[in-house]
Design a protein around this motif. Structure first.
Motif, PDB file in Angstrom:
ATOM      1  N   SER A  34      14.023   0.838 -63.603  1.00  0.00           N
ATOM      2  CA  SER A  34      13.003   1.252 -64.338  1.00  0.00           C
ATOM      3  C   SER A  34      13.510   3.103 -64.572  1.00  0.00           C
ATOM      4  O   SER A  34      13.258   3.682 -65.547  1.00  0.00           O
ATOM      5  CB  SER A  34      11.830   1.181 -63.909  1.00  0.00           C
ATOM      6  OG  SER A  34      11.493  -0.151 -63.988  1.00  0.00           O
ATOM      7  N   ASP A  74      13.057  -2.843 -70.274  1.00  0.00           N
ATOM      8  CA  ASP A  74      12.809  -3.079 -68.900  1.00  0.00           C
ATOM      9  C   ASP A  74      11.879  -4.245 -68.616  1.00  0.00           C
ATOM     10  O   ASP A  74      10.927  -4.465 -68.866  1.00  0.00           O
ATOM     11  CB  ASP A  74      11.787  -1.727 -68.579  1.00  0.00           C
ATOM     12  CG  ASP A  74      11.718  -1.672 -66.984  1.00  0.00           C
ATOM     13  OD1 ASP A  74      12.482  -2.335 -66.290  1.00  0.00           O
ATOM     14  OD2 ASP A  74      11.236  -0.462 -66.789  1.00  0.00           O
ATOM     15  N   GLU A  75      12.796  -5.104 -67.949  1.00  0.00           N
ATOM     16  CA  GLU A  75      12.253  -6.323 -67.471  1.00  0.00           C
ATOM     17  C   GLU A  75      11.282  -7.093 -68.666  1.00  0.00           C
ATOM     18  O   GLU A  75      10.318  -7.528 -68.419  1.00  0.00           O
ATOM     19  CB  GLU A  75      11.268  -6.426 -66.347  1.00  0.00           C
ATOM     20  CG  GLU A  75      12.016  -5.483 -65.045  1.00  0.00           C
ATOM     21  CD  GLU A  75      12.164  -5.936 -64.179  1.00  0.00           C
ATOM     22  OE1 GLU A  75      12.534  -7.526 -64.258  1.00  0.00           O
ATOM     23  OE2 GLU A  75      12.975  -5.454 -63.074  1.00  0.00           O
TER      24      GLU A  75
HETATM   25 MG   LIG Z   1      11.122  -1.576 -62.834  1.00  0.00          MG
END
Ligand SMILES: [Mg+2]
Ligand SMILES: Nc1ncnc2c1ncn2[C@@H]1O[C@H](COP(=O)(O)OP(=O)(O)O)[C@@H](O)[C@H]1O
Lengths: 352, 243
Positions: free
Chosen positions: B42, B162-163
């Motif tokens: 991240s 992000d994910e």
């Molecule tokens: Mg993360």
């Protein structure tokens, strides 16, 4: 409604396509291409201008709508602002009315010449006739012993005491109105001296000293109001700032998301600045209402005063220019209050 | 398009979260970023999106050195990125339409233009019929698709996710990933942080692996046989030789 919009858009598009195909088929010269480029340029310009206006107009009323949706909080804030503005404004109106009163009194320019008590009404009348021809005198009025007694009975409430005396102790009074203003000219002062020198004169009274005092008091009050205005303006600034600060706090998530999709500080600030503007604007309009209402409340007393002085005293309200100034000033204060908070908070809010 | 040059990120209370990271992602390519939880995935995306600033090294995005970028230049930089988050980051008091429209609104597009583009983006993620709904009334997969529509609505040349499948079941995850692959096939550069190894394995793209803030491995074409076409894709990701 949405369907209608869709249909309209489709129609527009079809029209657009029709004209385009027309152009493409017939005009393929350089000139046409150039014109198309210019048209395209204008279309983009118009579109971005339209976007800009859409956005501003929308934001202006969206912030009003947002305030509308929290009626209690908004009413409280607006009321506090209105009171803070109404206080100095109403003092100001009061001052204006008092000032007017001062002008009226000054204008009255009265000299009261009290004759020696032994002199009769006839002697008074003879003197009044002489004074009437004096070049510095505009007019004279005679109050006979009887008249003075009547007035005394009406206004003092000591009528019975005079009955006990059996004789009328009150002197004849000649009220002299000079040509020139007492406060300003030497001629008038000379007239006063002349009157004092008259053998018939017991005492000459000017309505001047307490007028001076009134003026001094008004001057002091003016200073006081200026100071109160400054303090209360500061209060308005703080109230708006605090309200905007809370609003920023409430909308933190929205602000962060807007930043993440590329919103500038200018864009994010705009609704809050408009919000500050609305607080100032609505607050000042409410203040105007307060002041006007309060002024109307004192109307009867002003009328009474008018009667006492036998003068036309018209009630002074907050004038057009004053009102405009108040609203402009308050709106600016609101924007400034919002701006200060934005400067302090927005730049500290992560992400940048 | 994107180049990291010995980039480090230090947080005052967490030490070096990224150390000495270097790689290049070429225009129009797609890559995965993986690693254990807390590896710094991240953080890396935040550096690219200028949500955080790097402590050392340089990041070049579209020919601009991000470390030298002024704060007031950040918004225009972000408009070239489509950001997608694990927790969607939708505004729950606004309709799907308004959420997707946000990137266009903040750049001052006219209403007519906004409506056309928003419907286009919603169409791409298959949510055209949900534009009047609110995010909380949608399933996780649908919310993430709203997030994706918002990221692509202003047609950014690069997408950072992000994910994006962190909260979704495998089927939905695969669908989302297919979507990214499709954007990529239209020339969009895509970087996806994910620790879902199975999902990454199933797709044929280069992988950057972070371990405690260091770039430890990039899966090259050598590991699994590829078609020549995807080989070129893999080569788009270049790592310097480790010393
Ligand atoms: Mg993360
Ligand atoms: N704002 C921050 N302040 C301090 N430490 C942080 C901050 N953000 C992340 N970290 C730390 O940096 C490390 C990497 O975090 P992150 O990039 O979120 O990892 P990942 O996304 O790979 O799970 C973690 O150990 C985390 O605790």
């Amino acid at each position: 409604m949405n369907d209608q919009r869709t249909i309209r858009r489709m129609q527009q598009q079809r029209r657009h396509e029709a004209t385009r195909s027309l152009k493409d088929s017939g005009l393929s010269s350089l000139y046409a291409r150039e014109r198309k480029a210019v048209n395209r340029y204008w279309a983009t310009f118009r579109q971005s201008l339209q976007g800009y206006l859409d956005n501003h107009g929308h934001t202006l009323f969206a912030s009003l709508g947002r305030m509308w949706r929290t009626p209690v909080a908004t009413t409280l804030t607006v009321t506090v602002i209105a009171i803070a503005l109404a206080l100095p404004a109403s003092f100001y109106v009061m001052l204006k009315n008092l000032h007017q009163l001062g002008v009226v009194l000054e204008d009255s320019n009265q000299i009261s010449l009290f004759l020696k008590p032994t002199l009769s009404d006839e002697a008074g009348m003879a003197l009044a006739d002489r004074l009437k021809d004096h070049p510095g005198v505009e007019s004279v009025a005679l109050i006979t012993k009887e008249g003075a007694l009547r007035e005394f009975r009406t206004y003092s409430g000591f009528g019975e005491a005079l009955d006990v005396l059996g004789v009328n102790p009150l002197p004849v009074v000649i009220q002299v109105r000079p040509q020139a203003s007492l406060a300003e000219s030497h001629e008038a002062q000379g007239l006063v001296k002349e009157l004092q020198a008259l053998p018939e004169a017991e005492y000459v009274q000017l309505d001047l000293q307490w007028l001076d005092r009134l003026q001094a008091l008004l001057g002091l009050a003016r200073h006081g109001i200026t100071m109160i205005s400054v303090l209360l303006s500061l209060a308005v600034l703080l109230v708006v700032s605090n309200t905007i600060r809370l609003e920023l706090e409430n909308r933190r998530e929205e602000i962060v998301v807007a930043k993440l999709v590329g919103a500038t500080h200018g864009y994010i600030s705009r609704p809050f600045l408009y919000c500050g503007f609305w607080y100032g604007f609505i607050g000042s309009v409410a203040a105007w209402l307060f002041v006007t209402f309060m002024t109307l409340l004192v109307y009867p007393s002003v009328q009474h005063l008018s009667e006492l002085y036998a003068r036309e005293l018209d009630l002074k309200f907050l004038g057009f220019i004053d009102t405009l100034g108040l609203i402009l000033f308050a709106s600016l204060l609101g924007v400034l209050g919002a701006w200060l908070v934005l400067m302090a908070q927005l730049y500290r809010m992560n992400p940048e | 398009m994107l180049q990291f040059n010995r980039v480090s990120k230090r947080y005052p209370d967490a030490g070096d979260v990224l150390s000495d990271v270097s790689f290049t992602l070429e225009r129009g390519k797609m890559a995965f970023l993986t690693g254990h939880s807390g590896a710094g995935k991240s953080t890396m995306l935040k550096l690219i999106a200028l949500i955080e600033r790097s402590s050392r090294g340089q990041i070049i995005l579209n020919g601009k050195n991000l470390s030298r970028l002024q704060n007031r230049e950040i918004p225009s930089m972000r408009r070239n990125l489509g950001l997608i988050f694990q927790d969607y980051r939708l505004l729950n008091d606004r309709t799907v339409f308004d959420n997707v429209a946000l990137p266009l609104i903040v750049t001052g597009h006219a209403h007519s233009e906004v409506a056309r583009r928003v419907r286009g983006a919603l169409d791409k993620v298959g949510l055209l019929n949900k534009e009047k709904r609110y995010p909380l009334g949608l399933s996780g997969g649908e919310q993430q698709r709203v997030g994706i529509a918002r990221a692509i609505v202003n047609k950014p040349p690069m997408i950072l996710a992000d994910e994006p499948t962190g909260n979704l079941d495998p089927d939905l995850s695969q669908e989302i990933m297919r979507m990214f692959a499709e954007f990529n096939s239209h020339g969009v550069t895509v970087l996806i942080a994910s620790h879902d190894l199975a999902l990454i394995e199933a797709m044929d793209y280069p992988v950057l692996r972070l371990d405690h803030g260091r770039l430890v491995e990039s899966r090259r074409e050598a590991e699994s046989p590829r078609l020549p076409e995807s080989r070129r894709e893999a080569e788009s990701l270049r790592l310097p030789e480790s010393p």
